[in-house]
Motif scaffolding. Structure first.
Motif, PDB file in Angstrom:
ATOM      1  N   ARG A   9       3.447 -13.838   0.963  1.00  0.00           N
ATOM      2  CA  ARG A   9       4.046 -12.560   1.388  1.00  0.00           C
ATOM      3  C   ARG A   9       5.508 -12.489   0.975  1.00  0.00           C
ATOM      4  O   ARG A   9       6.026 -11.425   0.640  1.00  0.00           O
ATOM      5  N   ALA A  55       7.841  -0.999   2.428  1.00  0.00           N
ATOM      6  CA  ALA A  55       6.641  -1.829   2.293  1.00  0.00           C
ATOM      7  C   ALA A  55       6.969  -3.319   2.422  1.00  0.00           C
ATOM      8  O   ALA A  55       6.110  -4.103   2.831  1.00  0.00           O
ATOM      9  N   CYS A  56       8.196  -3.706   2.109  1.00  0.00           N
ATOM     10  CA  CYS A  56       8.591  -5.117   2.249  1.00  0.00           C
ATOM     11  C   CYS A  56       8.422  -5.606   3.683  1.00  0.00           C
ATOM     12  O   CYS A  56       7.995  -6.731   3.915  1.00  0.00           O
ATOM     13  N   LEU A  58       6.384  -4.416   5.894  1.00  0.00           N
ATOM     14  CA  LEU A  58       5.040  -4.163   6.416  1.00  0.00           C
ATOM     15  C   LEU A  58       3.981  -5.093   5.828  1.00  0.00           C
ATOM     16  O   LEU A  58       2.795  -4.920   6.100  1.00  0.00           O
ATOM     17  N   LEU A  59       4.398  -6.069   5.043  1.00  0.00           N
ATOM     18  CA  LEU A  59       3.433  -6.917   4.347  1.00  0.00           C
ATOM     19  C   LEU A  59       2.604  -7.802   5.273  1.00  0.00           C
ATOM     20  O   LEU A  59       1.577  -8.314   4.880  1.00  0.00           O
ATOM     21  N   ARG A  60       3.014  -7.963   6.507  1.00  0.00           N
ATOM     22  CA  ARG A  60       2.235  -8.808   7.424  1.00  0.00           C
ATOM     23  C   ARG A  60       0.963  -8.123   7.908  1.00  0.00           C
ATOM     24  O   ARG A  60       0.083  -8.765   8.456  1.00  0.00           O
ATOM     25  N   HIS A  61       0.869  -6.812   7.726  1.00  0.00           N
ATOM     26  CA  HIS A  61      -0.319  -6.057   8.132  1.00  0.00           C
ATOM     27  C   HIS A  61      -1.349  -6.059   7.001  1.00  0.00           C
ATOM     28  O   HIS A  61      -0.992  -6.023   5.833  1.00  0.00           O
ATOM     29  N   LYS A  62      -2.620  -6.091   7.371  1.00  0.00           N
ATOM     30  CA  LYS A  62      -3.686  -6.091   6.358  1.00  0.00           C
ATOM     31  C   LYS A  62      -3.665  -4.821   5.508  1.00  0.00           C
ATOM     32  O   LYS A  62      -3.916  -4.858   4.319  1.00  0.00           O
ATOM     33  N   TRP A  63      -3.370  -3.675   6.127  1.00  0.00           N
ATOM     34  CA  TRP A  63      -3.403  -2.403   5.416  1.00  0.00           C
ATOM     35  C   TRP A  63      -2.220  -2.233   4.467  1.00  0.00           C
ATOM     36  O   TRP A  63      -2.185  -1.291   3.677  1.00  0.00           O
ATOM     37  N   SER A  64      -1.258  -3.142   4.510  1.00  0.00           N
ATOM     38  CA  SER A  64      -0.085  -2.998   3.642  1.00  0.00           C
ATOM     39  C   SER A  64      -0.450  -3.125   2.160  1.00  0.00           C
ATOM     40  O   SER A  64       0.243  -2.580   1.309  1.00  0.00           O
ATOM     41  N   LEU A  67      -1.002   0.200   0.955  1.00  0.00           N
ATOM     42  CA  LEU A  67       0.272   0.894   0.782  1.00  0.00           C
ATOM     43  C   LEU A  67       0.895   0.520  -0.559  1.00  0.00           C
ATOM     44  O   LEU A  67       1.389   1.386  -1.287  1.00  0.00           O
ATOM     45  N   VAL A  68       0.863  -0.757  -0.888  1.00  0.00           N
ATOM     46  CA  VAL A  68       1.408  -1.213  -2.172  1.00  0.00           C
ATOM     47  C   VAL A  68       0.640  -0.574  -3.324  1.00  0.00           C
ATOM     48  O   VAL A  68       1.243  -0.107  -4.302  1.00  0.00           O
TER      49      VAL A  68
END
Length: 121
Positions: A9, A55-56, A58-64, A67-68
């Motif tokens: 991450r 987005a940096c 939010l990377l701990r969430h699966k749905w991120s 988003l990327v």
């Protein structure tokens, strides 16, 4: 045992920050050739930059990951606004394709117990 996805991450967050900086440099092109920073093209680039930076965190969430991918598609679709943005989208699209392949490979090897951090000493 260390979590290999936590380090990964960090790599993805670093990639997003580098991408945000490179896209921010395209604001110079917008200012000189595409109608200025107050135009819809300047707004488009600004929204993409803010999205990349957000987005940096939010990377701990699966749905991120989605988003990327959405940000990469928006950047690639930026070719409709001006070609330079689409070129950046293509380059970073290849980078993210490689990163997602690496993520898949690490997850597969982690599930199989083949990572060096999972080996008994």
């Amino acid at each position: 045992m260390t979590d290999p996805m936590k380090g990964f991450r960090g790599v993805m967050a670093g990639t997003l920050l580098i991408e945000a900086i490179v896209v921010a440099l395209s604001l110079l092109v917008v200012h000189r050739t595409e109608g200025g920073l107050g135009s819809w093209k300047g707004l488009l680039v600004g929204v993409i930059i803010v999205g990349l930076i957000a987005a940096c965190g939010l990377l701990r969430h699966k749905w991120s990951m989605w988003l990327v991918i959405a940000l990469q598609v928006a950047l690639l679709a930026g070719v409709l606004a001006f070609v330079e943005l689409g070129v950046l989208g293509a380059i970073f699209g290849l980078v993210w394709t490689y990163l997602f392949w690496l993520r898949h490979d690490v997850a597969k090897r982690m599930a199989e117990g083949r990572l060096p951090s999972q080996q008994e000493r």
